[in-house]
Design a protein around this motif. Structure first.
Motif, mmCIF file in Angstrom:
data_model
loop_
_atom_site.group_PDB
_atom_site.id
_atom_site.type_symbol
_atom_site.label_atom_id
_atom_site.label_comp_id
_atom_site.label_asym_id
_atom_site.label_seq_id
_atom_site.Cartn_x
_atom_site.Cartn_y
_atom_site.Cartn_z
ATOM 1 N N VAL A 51 40.934 32.474 21.458
ATOM 2 C CA VAL A 51 41.717 31.581 22.234
ATOM 3 C C VAL A 51 41.318 31.113 23.608
ATOM 4 N N VAL A 52 40.259 31.605 24.144
ATOM 5 C CA VAL A 52 39.618 30.804 25.189
ATOM 6 C C VAL A 52 38.627 29.986 24.871
ATOM 7 N N LEU A 53 38.050 30.165 23.567
ATOM 8 C CA LEU A 53 37.162 28.882 23.179
ATOM 9 C C LEU A 53 37.839 27.763 22.789
ATOM 10 N N ASN A 54 38.998 28.033 21.974
ATOM 11 C CA ASN A 54 39.773 26.678 21.879
ATOM 12 C C ASN A 54 40.158 26.194 22.950
ATOM 13 N N ALA A 55 40.710 26.884 24.109
ATOM 14 C CA ALA A 55 40.965 26.209 25.262
ATOM 15 C C ALA A 55 39.930 25.151 25.974
ATOM 16 N N ARG A 56 38.638 26.028 26.076
ATOM 17 C CA ARG A 56 37.681 25.628 26.481
ATOM 18 C C ARG A 56 37.193 24.261 25.880
ATOM 19 N N ASP A 57 37.377 24.160 24.513
ATOM 20 C CA ASP A 57 36.893 22.883 23.769
ATOM 21 C C ASP A 57 37.933 21.839 23.909
ATOM 22 N N ALA A 58 39.419 22.326 24.034
ATOM 23 C CA ALA A 58 40.419 21.426 24.430
ATOM 24 C C ALA A 58 40.208 20.682 25.801
ATOM 25 N N GLU A 59 39.664 21.527 26.818
ATOM 26 C CA GLU A 59 39.292 21.002 28.056
ATOM 27 C C GLU A 59 38.226 20.114 27.907
ATOM 28 N N ALA A 60 37.134 20.278 27.191
ATOM 29 C CA ALA A 60 36.040 19.384 27.003
ATOM 30 C C ALA A 60 36.391 18.024 26.284
ATOM 31 N N ARG A 61 37.372 18.165 25.656
ATOM 32 C CA ARG A 61 38.075 16.830 25.005
ATOM 33 C C ARG A 61 38.821 16.229 25.883
ATOM 34 N N GLY A 62 39.309 16.469 27.054
ATOM 35 C CA GLY A 62 39.990 15.863 27.979
ATOM 36 C C GLY A 62 41.326 16.716 28.188
ATOM 37 N N ALA A 63 41.577 17.759 27.744
ATOM 38 C CA ALA A 63 42.881 18.428 28.002
ATOM 39 C C ALA A 63 42.771 19.025 29.514
ATOM 40 N N HIS A 64 44.120 19.273 30.094
ATOM 41 C CA HIS A 64 44.195 19.881 31.597
ATOM 42 C C HIS A 64 44.713 21.262 31.208
ATOM 43 N N ILE A 65 43.940 22.468 31.305
ATOM 44 C CA ILE A 65 44.173 23.807 30.974
ATOM 45 C C ILE A 65 44.742 24.327 32.563
ATOM 46 N N MET A 66 45.843 24.876 32.568
ATOM 47 C CA MET A 66 46.376 25.605 33.712
ATOM 48 C C MET A 66 47.036 26.783 33.388
ATOM 49 N N THR A 67 46.260 27.804 34.128
ATOM 50 C CA THR A 67 46.646 29.382 33.763
ATOM 51 C C THR A 67 47.558 29.659 34.921
ATOM 52 N N ARG A 68 48.158 30.821 34.909
ATOM 53 C CA ARG A 68 48.967 31.092 35.963
ATOM 54 C C ARG A 68 49.994 30.098 36.463
ATOM 55 N N THR A 69 50.590 29.286 35.621
ATOM 56 C CA THR A 69 51.233 28.147 35.942
ATOM 57 C C THR A 69 52.399 28.324 34.892
ATOM 58 N N ARG A 70 53.770 28.621 35.744
ATOM 59 C CA ARG A 70 55.016 28.738 34.907
ATOM 60 C C ARG A 70 55.929 27.335 34.723
ATOM 61 N N VAL A 71 56.266 27.090 33.833
ATOM 62 C CA VAL A 71 57.221 25.753 33.594
ATOM 63 C C VAL A 71 58.585 26.351 34.116
ATOM 64 N N VAL A 72 59.070 26.113 34.807
ATOM 65 C CA VAL A 72 60.135 26.432 35.569
ATOM 66 C C VAL A 72 61.581 25.747 35.107
ATOM 67 N N LEU A 73 61.482 24.457 34.577
ATOM 68 C CA LEU A 73 62.422 23.510 34.287
ATOM 69 C C LEU A 73 61.776 22.498 33.384
ATOM 70 N N ALA A 74 62.583 22.032 32.285
ATOM 71 C CA ALA A 74 62.134 21.021 31.582
ATOM 72 C C ALA A 74 63.341 20.296 31.216
ATOM 73 N N GLU A 75 63.314 18.737 31.699
ATOM 74 C CA GLU A 75 64.374 17.755 31.715
ATOM 75 C C GLU A 75 64.061 16.555 30.886
ATOM 76 N N ARG A 76 64.787 16.127 30.012
ATOM 77 C CA ARG A 76 64.712 14.596 29.625
ATOM 78 C C ARG A 76 65.198 13.906 30.651
ATOM 79 N N LYS A 77 64.273 12.848 31.150
ATOM 80 C CA LYS A 77 64.729 11.679 31.947
ATOM 81 C C LYS A 77 63.685 10.461 31.493
ATOM 82 N N ASP A 78 64.846 9.395 31.245
ATOM 83 C CA ASP A 78 64.293 8.008 30.832
ATOM 84 C C ASP A 78 63.241 8.285 29.569
#
Length: 525
Positions: free
Chosen positions: A180-207
């Motif tokens: 899992v960690v190595l996939n996250a590292r490779d994703a980040e190396a390719r431009g992804a933003h990896i945020m741990t200890r981060t909860r999605v409190v709400l997801a809403e569709r807007k525009d």
């Protein structure tokens, strides 16, 4: 805090499915952000039986597509991560009282055509299953099945005398949480933003966008992130994300099945695994583990609530002890156990009668009703995580004209850029270049980091150059690497997920490590 940046894809969940999808999407040119409410691989993805396997028993459920896909993937993945995965031979002792799990399609057919067997597995059927297992996936690296005389072969020595022969076949080991960690590292190396200890409190569709309210679980700080598409890879919480976070109605759901394991003292001296079949139709594995231990599992028990931390119950512990004791000459007791762990598998709810019979296949559902699209990921198994991600991107790509095609097959993960049979050479070269490493230490570092091990050791000439020693070959240099490159923040992240050195460190040593990491994090802030 509010950000005006809009990402193409926002992934909820830092398990193997979420990190695999983030890596695949980033490599196709999509902008990706991923949020995990705890540490990476903190739930299901660090609590598996640690196997890349086709799922031999799934053939009894006629899940041929799933088994074939997994068998093909074994060798694709071995080539991409030879440091954290490797071939293993499995010994399946045979005796006449082996039985089917009562609800399998195979058992129902055998009950009709061979009623005198009374649910027992005939030897010819097991051999047929192993023939299919050998040939469904186009095997090239792994050796095929053979028959073993348990009276003369060393693998028979630990077993009761009533077992006279066994079948020996191939599957593979995987360091699940490191994957899992190595996939996250490779994703980040390719431009992804990896945020741990981060909860999605709400997801809403807007525009025609998703507006996500995020919370840093360490500080309570909240901010907004916008995304063109949402991927729900919440694992056991996938239903909660749909109904509570995104506030959508959904008919699909997951069936939470708890799998518990025990780790015991070392029970045998060879490097092969055992595949034990019980008279109740269930199976367990007994696997060489972390050099000095044996891993035994797993159970299949319904788990009612994803928020309830899974633990190996006394009932499950005793079940595994009794099951293994029915095979080994020397019976096991609670005194042999050094650790237990348990995880919840979020299986797609297909209405099966029992937890054992529930499908291990994955289901991907896209929702476009009401605006911005959302992909929900149900089920899955660690062996097919790359194919799951590839199939997920097959559903994501139509929404993004700039996305490129499939690319992950054969591309190594960080540290895995050496031949599949090159581990011993890597260990020898590392030990030669860093003479202060003993055999255990050099092997542990290569098995964890591959070619990155020498990047981590840097210019060290002596063990003292690596800084403070925390015990069991764990040093300040390695902890700093894990904090800077692998998202580790607490001692638990290091000793139970980035490694299994918690088996070798006592509570006092782990506390010293945790205090050091917290102080280092504060100093760096």
């Amino acid at each position: 805090m509010k950000t005006d940046d809009v990402v193409d894809l926002f992934v909820i969940g830092g398990g193997i499915n979420g990190c695999g999808i983030a890596r695949d999407a980033s490599g196709r040119g999509l902008s990706v952000a991923l949020a995990e409410m705890n540490d990476l691989a903190s739930a299901t993805s660090s609590a598996s039986t640690k196997l890349f396997h086709g799922g031999l028993r799934y053939l009894e459920y006629f899940e041929v597509r799933l088994v074939r896909e997994a068998l093909i993937e074994r060798e694709v993945l071995l080539r991409a991560m030879p440091h954290i995965s490797w071939p293993m031979r499995f010994v399946l002792p045979y005796h006449k009282d082996m039985r089917f799990e009562g609800s399998t399609p195979t058992s129902r057919i055998l009950d009709v055509v061979m009623p005198w067997m009374k649910g027992r597995r005939p030897a010819w059927l097991i051999r047929l299953g192993l023939f299919l297992y050998d040939n469904l996936g186009g095997r090239k690296i792994l050796p095929g099945t053979k028959t073993v005389d348990l009276k003369s072969d060393p693998v028979g020595a630990p077993l009761e005398d009533r077992f006279e022969f066994a079948y020996e076949y191939s599957d593979c080991w995987i360091e699940d949480s490191r994957l899992v960690v190595l996939n996250a590292r490779d994703a980040e190396a390719r431009g992804a933003h990896i945020m741990t200890r981060t909860r999605v409190v709400l997801a809403e569709r807007k525009d025609d966008l998703w507006s996500l309210t995020l919370e840093d679980t360490r500080t309570g700080r909240t901010w907004e992130q916008k995304s063109r598409m949402l991927v729900n890879a919440g694992g056991p919480w996938v239903g909660d994300v749909i109904r509570q976070t995104a506030r959508l109605n959904a008919q699909e759901g997951v069936r939470l099945v708890r799998g518990s394991h025990i780790v015991t003292r070392k029970l045998f001296d060879h490097d092969k695994c055992y595949f034990f079949q019980g008279e109740d139709g269930r199976i367990i594995f007994a696997i060489p583990y972390e050099t000095d231990f044996t891993l035994i599992g797993t159970t299949d028990k319904e788990h009612g609530d994803a928020s309830q931390k899974p633990e190996c119950t006394p009932e499950e512990r005793d079940y595994l002890l009794d099951f293994a004791s029915s095979y080994f000459k020397q019976p096991l007791s609670q005194d042999d156990i050094v650790w237990t762990y348990s995880g919840v598998r979020p299986l797609y709810d297909d209405g099966a009668k029992s937890a054992t019979a529930a499908t291990r296949d994955y289901v991907l559902k896209v929702r476009e009703d009401g605006g911005a699209p959302m992909l929900n990921v149900f089920g899955g198994k660690i062996t097919t995580y790359r194919k799951l991600a590839e199939h997920a991107l097959g559903k994501i790509v139509p929404f993004f004209d700039q996305a490129t095609g499939d690319w992950t097959a054969g591309v190594p993960l960080p540290g895995g850029d050496f031949p599949v049979d090159g581990v011993e050479d890597q260990i020898a070269r590392l030990a030669a270049d860093f003479p202060f490493l003993d055999a255990f230490w050099a092997k542990r570092l290569i098995r964890a980091y591959g070619t990155d091990a020498r990047n981590m050791l840097g210019d060290a000439q002596t063990a003292q150059d690596l800084g403070q020693a925390f015990g069991a070959t764990l040093t300040e240099r390695e902890i700093t690497w894990l904090m800077q490159h692998e998202y580790a923040e607490r001692a638990e992240d290091v000793v139970w997920r980035r490694s299994k050195l918690g088996l070798r460190l006592d509570a006092a040593q782990i506390k010293v490590l945790d205090d050091w990491m917290q102080a280092a994090a504060q100093q760096a802030a």
